[in-house]
Design an enzyme around this catalytic site. Structure first.
Site, short mmCIF file in Angstrom:
data_model
loop_
_atom_site.label_atom_id
_atom_site.label_comp_id
_atom_site.label_asym_id
_atom_site.label_seq_id
_atom_site.Cartn_x
_atom_site.Cartn_y
_atom_site.Cartn_z
N CYS A 37 0.85 -0.99 -0.14
CA CYS A 37 -0.05 -0.07 -0.06
C CYS A 37 1.03 1.37 0.05
O CYS A 37 2.06 1.32 0.54
CB CYS A 37 -0.99 0.05 1.15
SG CYS A 37 -1.86 -1.52 1.51
N ARG B 99 3.04 0.24 -5.15
CA ARG B 99 3.09 -0.32 -4.17
C ARG B 99 1.53 -1.26 -4.09
O ARG B 99 1.36 -1.79 -2.96
CB ARG B 99 2.84 0.65 -2.85
CG ARG B 99 4.07 1.48 -2.86
CD ARG B 99 3.99 2.53 -1.82
NE ARG B 99 5.39 2.88 -1.25
CZ ARG B 99 5.96 2.21 0.03
NH1 ARG B 99 5.02 1.41 0.56
NH2 ARG B 99 7.09 2.54 0.07
N TRP C 170 -2.75 -2.72 -1.50
CA TRP C 170 -2.61 -3.97 -1.80
C TRP C 170 -3.16 -4.85 -0.68
O TRP C 170 -2.68 -4.81 0.50
CB TRP C 170 -1.17 -4.47 -2.04
CG TRP C 170 -0.80 -5.81 -2.59
CD1 TRP C 170 -0.74 -6.27 -3.54
CD2 TRP C 170 -0.33 -6.87 -1.60
NE1 TRP C 170 -0.36 -7.49 -3.51
CE2 TRP C 170 -0.10 -7.91 -2.29
CE3 TRP C 170 -0.24 -7.05 -0.01
CZ2 TRP C 170 0.22 -9.28 -1.84
CZ3 TRP C 170 0.40 -8.15 0.18
CH2 TRP C 170 0.45 -9.32 -0.38
N ASN D 3 -0.58 2.13 5.86
CA ASN D 3 0.42 1.04 5.26
C ASN D 3 0.98 0.27 6.25
O ASN D 3 1.59 0.84 7.31
CB ASN D 3 1.22 1.57 4.24
CG ASN D 3 2.74 0.63 3.76
OD1 ASN D 3 3.71 1.09 3.82
ND2 ASN D 3 2.06 -0.61 3.65
N GLY D 4 0.98 -1.19 6.16
CA GLY D 4 1.53 -1.88 7.30
C GLY D 4 0.50 -2.94 7.94
O GLY D 4 -0.48 -3.16 7.20
N GLU E 16 15.40 -17.91 -11.45
CA GLU E 16 14.85 -16.45 -11.70
C GLU E 16 14.01 -16.79 -13.01
O GLU E 16 12.87 -16.05 -13.29
CB GLU E 16 16.02 -15.51 -12.19
CG GLU E 16 15.70 -14.25 -12.85
CD GLU E 16 14.76 -13.38 -11.65
OE1 GLU E 16 14.39 -13.82 -10.69
OE2 GLU E 16 14.24 -12.50 -12.65
N LYS F 127 10.04 -15.30 -13.30
CA LYS F 127 9.64 -14.22 -14.32
C LYS F 127 8.42 -14.96 -15.03
O LYS F 127 7.42 -14.58 -15.23
CB LYS F 127 10.87 -14.34 -15.28
CG LYS F 127 11.11 -12.81 -15.74
CD LYS F 127 11.72 -11.70 -14.79
CE LYS F 127 11.12 -11.50 -13.51
NZ LYS F 127 12.06 -11.03 -12.51
N GLU G 4 5.20 -15.20 -12.75
CA GLU G 4 4.48 -13.89 -12.27
C GLU G 4 3.81 -13.32 -13.45
O GLU G 4 2.85 -12.46 -13.19
CB GLU G 4 5.56 -12.97 -11.47
CG GLU G 4 6.65 -12.32 -12.41
CD GLU G 4 7.64 -11.56 -11.32
OE1 GLU G 4 7.00 -10.94 -10.36
OE2 GLU G 4 8.72 -11.37 -11.54
N HIS H 116 15.54 -37.18 -8.74
CA HIS H 116 15.13 -37.48 -7.60
C HIS H 116 13.53 -37.35 -7.23
O HIS H 116 13.15 -37.41 -6.10
CB HIS H 116 15.93 -37.00 -6.43
CG HIS H 116 17.35 -37.16 -6.45
ND1 HIS H 116 18.09 -38.52 -6.28
CD2 HIS H 116 18.60 -36.68 -7.18
CE1 HIS H 116 19.14 -38.47 -6.41
NE2 HIS H 116 19.54 -37.34 -6.93
N LYS I 213 4.99 -3.89 -6.63
CA LYS I 213 6.35 -3.63 -7.07
C LYS I 213 7.16 -3.86 -5.92
O LYS I 213 8.22 -4.25 -5.65
CB LYS I 213 6.25 -2.30 -7.66
CG LYS I 213 8.08 -2.10 -8.27
CD LYS I 213 8.27 -2.82 -9.40
CE LYS I 213 9.65 -2.35 -9.97
NZ LYS I 213 10.33 -3.91 -10.66
O1 M6R Z 1 12.42 -4.38 -4.05
P1 M6R Z 1 12.98 -5.69 -3.87
O2 M6R Z 1 14.13 -6.15 -5.01
O3 M6R Z 1 13.50 -5.72 -2.81
O4 M6R Z 1 12.07 -6.59 -4.16
C1 M6R Z 1 11.92 -8.03 -4.06
C2 M6R Z 1 10.94 -9.04 -4.61
O5 M6R Z 1 9.73 -8.54 -3.99
C3 M6R Z 1 10.88 -8.77 -6.01
O6 M6R Z 1 12.32 -8.98 -6.81
C4 M6R Z 1 9.82 -9.57 -7.01
O7 M6R Z 1 10.12 -10.99 -6.83
C5 M6R Z 1 9.75 -9.03 -8.23
N1 M6R Z 1 8.37 -9.15 -8.63
C6 M6R Z 1 10.41 -10.01 -9.26
O8 M6R Z 1 9.92 -9.83 -10.48
#
Ligand code: M6R
Length: 571
Positions: free
Chosen positions: A2, A28, A70, A96-97, A451, A455, A458, A474, A566
């Site tokens: 948020c 956010r 959020w 926020n929190g 990674e 990607k 998400e 395994h 984000k």
């Molecule tokens: O702002 P940060 O790099 O600390 O964020 C960490 C993760 O939340 C962030 O990398 C998340 O996994 C992304 N959506 C990946 O694309």
């Protein structure tokens, strides 16, 4: 998560002005948004501000608070959208929190006859203030009481109907005050008002503030006024979409330029910081703490550092409690936003055990940067797409640089990958039909496998699993059926990688190899590099393009995937 944003000014401002600031915090969270003003206006909408900003009725006010959500506690509904109010709609709150003891507080307030309209933890705040003001406390004393008995994290703005005052309080979640010509702005981060002012004060934990149109006071939790000076900050240029369809592809294409900028900066303005961190990590154990993509960059980074003889490990920040750091540990937080709560909590614990705190961040002036003794900025510029791309590449390159390796040819290598993006686009048209995708790697390649799978998940919403290739046999190999796509990251015909890849092929998998020597699978992407470390960084860019074109073929909302934000500012 948020974002919260408030303004209090001597001359009236429009609701659009307030929402323009809030829109800058949309990264956010974008489940819903809302605002309240001193004129009595209370507006809430489900969805993102960008989709509504031009449709909102314009009104003018001198005090306003706003929130982009959020969802944590309670579904995505109008009732659960902020601002929340008390029974008599006298106090309005954005938050926020997470108030961790909200159930206990809520039960107490319910027993005193308060009626709640939402399922949120936030709603206890206005009712709490109402209850204590009713029993004779001033609003300020009720705030002090709340700071004392609440558990959890908060950045809160509170206003009283028809009054030109904003009350603010903070613990763990970030909050910053900005000085404007005719008043004040207050927000989750400086980006909300960086187009208006560059004079700011950051709040520390358990502080509260009372802000009117002309003045403000900041106090500790006992009510003692604290003198804080404004600091000024500089901000990178703001990004816009230009002719690109999505920020994600724009940000991938920017990678070579961002890497060039990073290398220049590490060689020049950040040279001293790099030297200091390099000296530290030679005599201490390195422990990277990070989440998501930043964790994968850290994992890749541990291989780079170990190769240079440096003892390094990486831990997912939310699992930090399982690790022991001490004064001989150099904890390096890796974070794009510099605001990730799991990382902040891990750093607080690391600080308590006397570890040295360093960081690699992208957003300047962020909480994590301010918590660090030494911090490297990766200079990727603003990253707007929720899925991190150019920042991952920058984080991996910065760690490689710290290991003492040469990275001057990385820019050219990334250029050559991006030039071939149409090859990847074509193959993604195939991949998008998959239900599951397996990504295999070994050693450095394992970090990449994780990674690339993240990607794909998400932004395309296809189930993908990033695995250590040798581990497949395994158990997970039971899931390989004819036609299942397996993306295999193979450097220099690595025999173990080839064996694991063949094992899936024998069960009918379609092999998509990311390699530097052609592999006879269904499809190859050849990265022209004999340098193992640069190869793996460039493999990340190939994976980003695979994820992008797969999601695009499926028509997904690439820059703002469902359920994500984000900056993840809650535990
Ligand atoms: O702002 P940060 O790099 O600390 O964020 C960490 C993760 O939340 C962030 O990398 C998340 O996994 C992304 N959506 C990946 O694309």
């Amino acid at each position: 998560m948020c974002g919260i944003f408030g303004m209090i000014r001597q001359s009236p401002f429009s609701s659009n002005e307030l929402l323009q600031g809030l829109k800058r915090l949309e990264y956010r969270g974008y489940d819903s948004f809302g605002f309240a003003s001193n004129t009595g206006e209370l507006t809430k909408h489900i969805g993102s501000i960008s989709d509504f900003i031009d449709k909102i009725n314009q009104s003018e006010a001198t005090t306003g608070i706003s929130h982009t959500r959020w969802a944590t506690h309670g579904g995505v509904t109008l009732q659960n959208s902020h601002p929340h109010s008390d029974c008599n709609e006298r106090f309005f709150v954005v938050h926020n929190g997470i108030i961790e003891n909200y159930e206990e507080l809520k039960n107490e307030l319910l027993s005193r006859g308060h009626v709640f309209k939402s399922q949120t933890d936030t709603e206890v705040i206005p009712h709490f203030i109402e209850e204590h003001v009713k029993s004779g406390l001033s609003i300020e004393d009720a705030i002090k009481m709340f700071i004392k008995i609440s558990k959890g994290t908060f950045a809160v703005l509170l206003m009283e109907k028809n009054k030109n005052i904003i009350y603010a309080m903070k613990r763990d979640s970030p909050l910053v005050l900005g000085l404007m010509k005719d008043g004040f702005a207050i927000a989750s981060d400086i980006y909300a008002f960086s187009n208006i002012t560059n004079r700011v004060i950051f709040f520390d934990d358990n502080e509260y503030a009372i802000i009117n149109q002309n003045d403000f006071g900041i106090y500790d939790s006992y009510g003692k006024q604290i003198k804080k000076d404004f600091m000024t900050f500089s901000w990178n240029k703001e990004e816009n979409l230009g002719n690109y369809e999505h920020y994600m592809i724009k940000e991938i294409i920017e990678e070579p330029v961002a890497i060039e900028r990073l290398i220049n900066s590490l060689n020049n303005e950040q040279h001293d910081t790099v030297e200091k961190i390099s000296s530290l990590i030679k005599i201490r154990k390195v422990l990277f703490v990070a989440c998501g993509t930043a964790y994968h960059a850290s994992l890749l980074g541990t291989s780079f550092l170990r190769f240079a003889g440096i003892n390094a490990d990486a831990v997912i920040a939310s699992e930090y409690q399982n690790y022991m750091a001490d004064k001989n540990t150099c904890v390096i937080a890796v974070s794009q936003s510099g605001e990730t709560m799991d990382v902040i909590k891990a750093l607080q614990a690391a600080r308590a055990s006397s570890a040295v705190i360093c960081s690699i961040v992208n957003v300047p002036h962020s909480t994590i940067e301010r918590m660090s003794s030494l911090s490297i900025n990766i200079k990727a510029g603003q990253e707007i797409c929720v899925a991190s791309t150019k920042v991952f590449t920058g984080q991996a390159a910065a760690i490689l640089y710290l290991s003492g390796a040469k990275i001057v040819t990385l820019q050219k290598l990334l250029d050559s990958v991006i030039k071939q993006k149409d090859v990847i686009k074509k193959i993604s048209e195939d991949l998008c039909k998959a239900r599951d995708i397996y990504v295999l790697g070994k050693s450095e390649g394992y970090a990449l496998a994780r990674e690339i799978a993240l990607k794909i998940k998400e932004i395309s919403y296809i189930h993908a699993e990033g695995m250590m290739a040798g581990e497949l046999k395994h158990g997970t190999i039971a899931l390989i059926e004819p036609g299942v796509p397996v993306i295999s990251i193979i450097f220099n015909n690595n025999e173990d990688m080839i064996s694991s890849t063949k094992e899936t092929e024998a069960r009918g998998a379609d092999i998509f190899a990311i390699t530097n020597k052609p592999y006879p699978g269904k499809w190859n992407f050849v990265i022209d590099s004999e340098d193992k470390k640069l190869f793996f960084i460039a493999a990340g860019t190939v994976g980003q393009l695979i994820a992008y074109y797969t999601a695009k073929a499926l028509g997904r909302p690439i820059d703002k995937p469902r359920n994500l934000a984000k900056s993840v500012t809650v535990k």
